[in-house]
Scaffold this motif. Structure first.
Motif, PDB file in Angstrom:
ATOM      1  N   TYR B  33       0.771  -1.085   0.479  1.00  0.00           N
ATOM      2  CA  TYR B  33      -0.114   0.224  -0.015  1.00  0.00           C
ATOM      3  C   TYR B  33       0.950   1.261  -0.257  1.00  0.00           C
ATOM      4  N   TYR B  48      -3.035   0.370  -4.147  1.00  0.00           N
ATOM      5  CA  TYR B  48      -2.690  -1.177  -3.420  1.00  0.00           C
ATOM      6  C   TYR B  48      -2.553  -2.304  -4.984  1.00  0.00           C
ATOM      7  N   ASP B  56      -5.245  -1.594  -7.532  1.00  0.00           N
ATOM      8  CA  ASP B  56      -5.854  -0.583  -6.841  1.00  0.00           C
ATOM      9  C   ASP B  56      -6.042   0.945  -6.597  1.00  0.00           C
ATOM     10  N   GLY B  98      -3.150 -10.446   1.119  1.00  0.00           N
ATOM     11  CA  GLY B  98      -4.733  -9.452   0.802  1.00  0.00           C
ATOM     12  C   GLY B  98      -5.707  -9.593   1.461  1.00  0.00           C
ATOM     13  N   THR B 100      -7.870  -8.745   5.374  1.00  0.00           N
ATOM     14  CA  THR B 100      -8.170  -7.531   6.073  1.00  0.00           C
ATOM     15  C   THR B 100      -8.371  -7.555   7.091  1.00  0.00           C
ATOM     16  N   TYR B 101      -8.203  -8.769   8.051  1.00  0.00           N
ATOM     17  CA  TYR B 101      -7.130  -9.013   9.651  1.00  0.00           C
ATOM     18  C   TYR B 101      -5.135  -8.505   8.926  1.00  0.00           C
ATOM     19  N   ASN B 102      -4.926  -8.320   8.506  1.00  0.00           N
ATOM     20  CA  ASN B 102      -3.823  -8.797   8.391  1.00  0.00           C
ATOM     21  C   ASN B 102      -3.580  -7.364   8.670  1.00  0.00           C
ATOM     22  N   GLU B 103      -2.498  -6.817   9.644  1.00  0.00           N
ATOM     23  CA  GLU B 103      -1.904  -6.116  10.554  1.00  0.00           C
ATOM     24  C   GLU B 103      -1.176  -5.646   9.005  1.00  0.00           C
ATOM     25  N   GLN B 104      -0.634  -4.199   8.892  1.00  0.00           N
ATOM     26  CA  GLN B 104      -0.109  -3.707   8.543  1.00  0.00           C
ATOM     27  C   GLN B 104       1.350  -3.483   8.377  1.00  0.00           C
TER      28      GLN B 104
END
Lengths: 114, 115
Positions: B33, B48, B56, B98, B100-104
């Motif tokens: 990202y 992204y 995206d 990818g 949605t619950y993964n930390e960045q």
């Protein structure tokens, strides 16, 4: 599209005071919630996250947050802050089954006086 | 290195010049990202990348902004004909996949100043 509100933009506390930082989101479906912290001169890093299970989650350095679905909130708490907690705190949300792009709040600057 | 790296750490440029910012994600992280952070503001999503899928680009503010990523490695963000309002910290983050619950995992950022 979802949004995230952090109502406290600047918080100043003395050591040993209790802390609660507000985070509210606008989305009616299933969410994943995060708190990130940026200490002075350091990278943004994860403090804690919630994606399922116990709505009270514990993170590093004694922080915890409670997911209250009915209030669309994920407030961050710490019973006794330390000078080293001085940092910028960001709340973020992603939606399960939706976009992989998190929405971040504006951040809260916390200053803890020794 | 174990973390996300970005270069340069600081960039000062003149209005109208092009700039290129680089991000090296954590090895094995498929998602990458780019964000922009203006002073006193939150993180503004820019673009992204997930694996070899089409990126995206919905957050890019204008056609002066573009980004590329080679496979699951390095990414570059290019800003053409820079304007003073482009001044900000540009952050890169990567995640294991990818989900949605993964930390960045964030890099240190590139502070861009357009004079």
């Amino acid at each position: 599209a979802q949004s995230v509100s952090q109502h406290n933009h600047h918080v100043i506390l003395s050591e040993a005071a209790s802390l609660e930082l507000g985070c509210n989101y606008s989305y009616g479906g299933t969410v994943n919630l995060f708190w990130y912290v940026q200490y002075p001169g350091q990278h943004l890093q994860l403090l804690l996250k919630y994606f399922s299970g116990d709505p009270l989650v514990k993170g590093i350095k004694g922080f915890e947050a409670e997911f209250i679905k009915s209030k669309f909130s994920f407030n961050l708490r710490k019973p006794s802050v330390q000078w080293s907690d001085t940092a910028e705190y960001f709340c973020a949300v992603t939606t399960s089954g939706g976009s992989y792009i998190p929405t971040f709040g504006r951040g809260t600057s916390l200053i803890v006086h020794p | 290195g174990a973390g996300v790296s970005q270069s340069p750490s600081n960039k000062v440029t003149e209005k109208g010049k092009d700039v290129e910012l680089r991000c090296d994600p954590i090895s094995g992280h498929t998602a990458l990202y780019w964000y922009r952070q203006r002073l006193g503001q939150g993180l503004e999503f820019l673009i992204y990348f997930q694996g070899n899928s089409a990126p995206d680009k919905s957050g890019l503010p204008s056609d002066r902004f573009s980004a590329e990523r080679t496979g699951e490695s390095v990414s570059t963000l290019t800003i053409q004909r820079t304007q003073q309002e482009d001044s900000a910290v540009y952050l890169c983050a990567s995640t294991l996949s990818g989900r949605t619950y993964n930390e960045q995992f964030f890099g240190p950022g590139t502070r861009l100043t357009v004079l």
